[in-house]
Design an enzyme around this catalytic site. Structure first.
Site, PDB file in Angstrom:
ATOM      1  N   SER A 183      83.612  72.717  49.353  1.00  0.00           N
ATOM      2  CA  SER A 183      82.536  72.431  48.404  1.00  0.00           C
ATOM      3  C   SER A 183      82.965  72.934  47.039  1.00  0.00           C
ATOM      4  O   SER A 183      83.830  73.827  46.936  1.00  0.00           O
ATOM      5  CB  SER A 183      81.254  73.147  48.853  1.00  0.00           C
ATOM      6  N   TYR A 239      76.752  81.199  51.301  1.00  0.00           N
ATOM      7  CA  TYR A 239      77.312  79.860  51.473  1.00  0.00           C
ATOM      8  C   TYR A 239      78.613  79.724  50.686  1.00  0.00           C
ATOM      9  O   TYR A 239      79.630  79.235  51.200  1.00  0.00           O
ATOM     10  CB  TYR A 239      76.303  78.816  51.022  1.00  0.00           C
TER      11      TYR A 239
END
Length: 240
Positions: free
Chosen positions: A140, A153
């Site tokens: 990501s 995250y």
């Protein structure tokens, strides 16, 4: 671009979103795809949609190494080996460092990072047996620089980027290419209920799962004389 016809790709997190879109795109290119995810009923639906001749699937929780091994056994039994791993399975959760409970934090780490490691460990011997292949790790943009509301995250996705960089150096002599894909916000089921809601107007400005799937297919289609190490991508409407 090299021809991917007949190659065998294992795709984790294939029940929806980027994983499902990648499975469909690779199947269009003639790839034999092996789908893994926790929602077996969704995998069956996708397999039925694509036609079962070049599709196999297994219900798998990548946090469990024994189940990951079973997924690769399915690939070998169905198609004789593995040429590519797309390690896409992951979960999201948004909030400050004190906002997530212990169970959510454990799920983030065990799925996004540890589960990716299990997937790679089972793929490498099979890729080496083919004298090379591809590993695509879906990270990501949070793995490059996280926002203030996604620290845990972001930590897991930084770990995936670090894993990819080190694996590239380790596995390149065996002809195994490793790519870290770092997409920005994508309009999928990802993190719905954990910081996103289906009615968020921001969803309309995000990338689509097909956009990322096309990028993955493009990386896999590069001639074997070159490798793509890291690909960062965002929607044209993104302000970050």
């Amino acid at each position: 671009m090299r021809d991917l016809q007949g190659k065998v790709a294992v795709v984790t997190g294939a029940a929806s979103g980027i994983g499902a879109a990648t499975a469909r795109r690779l199947h269009q290119l003639g790839v034999r795809v092996v789908l893994g995810a926790r929602r077996g009923h969704r995998l069956k639906e996708i397999a039925d949609e694509l036609g079962n001749e070049r599709v196999a699937w297994a219900e798998v929780d990548i946090r469990e190494p024994e189940q990951v091994e079973d997924l690769f056994t399915v690939a070998v039994d169905a198609f004789g080996g593995v040429d590519c791993l797309v390690a896409n399975a992951g979960v999201g959760a948004y909030g400050g460092i004190l906002d997530l409970d212990d169970t959510e934090i454990r799920e983030l780490i065990d799925t996004n990072l540890t589960g990716t490691v299990w997937s790679v460990r089972h793929a490498v011997p099979l890729l080496a047996a083919r004298d090379g292949g591809d590993i695509v790790l879906v990270s990501s943009v949070a793995g490059l620089r996280g926002r203030q509301d996604e620290a845990v995250y972001a930590a897991t996705k930084h770990g995936v980027v670090g894993l990819a960089g080190s694996l590239d150096r380790e596995l390149r002599p065996q002809g195994i290419r490793v790519t870290a894909m770092c997409p920005g916000a994508t309009d999928t089921e990802f993190a719905l209920g954990k910081g996103r809601t289906p009615d968020m107007p921001q969803l309309r400005t995000m990338m689509r799962a097909d956009d990322v799937a096309d990028a993955i297919a493009y990386a896999l289609g590069q001639p074997t004389s070159m490798r793509t190490l890291l690909w960062s991508m965002r929607s044209i409407a993104s302000e970050n």
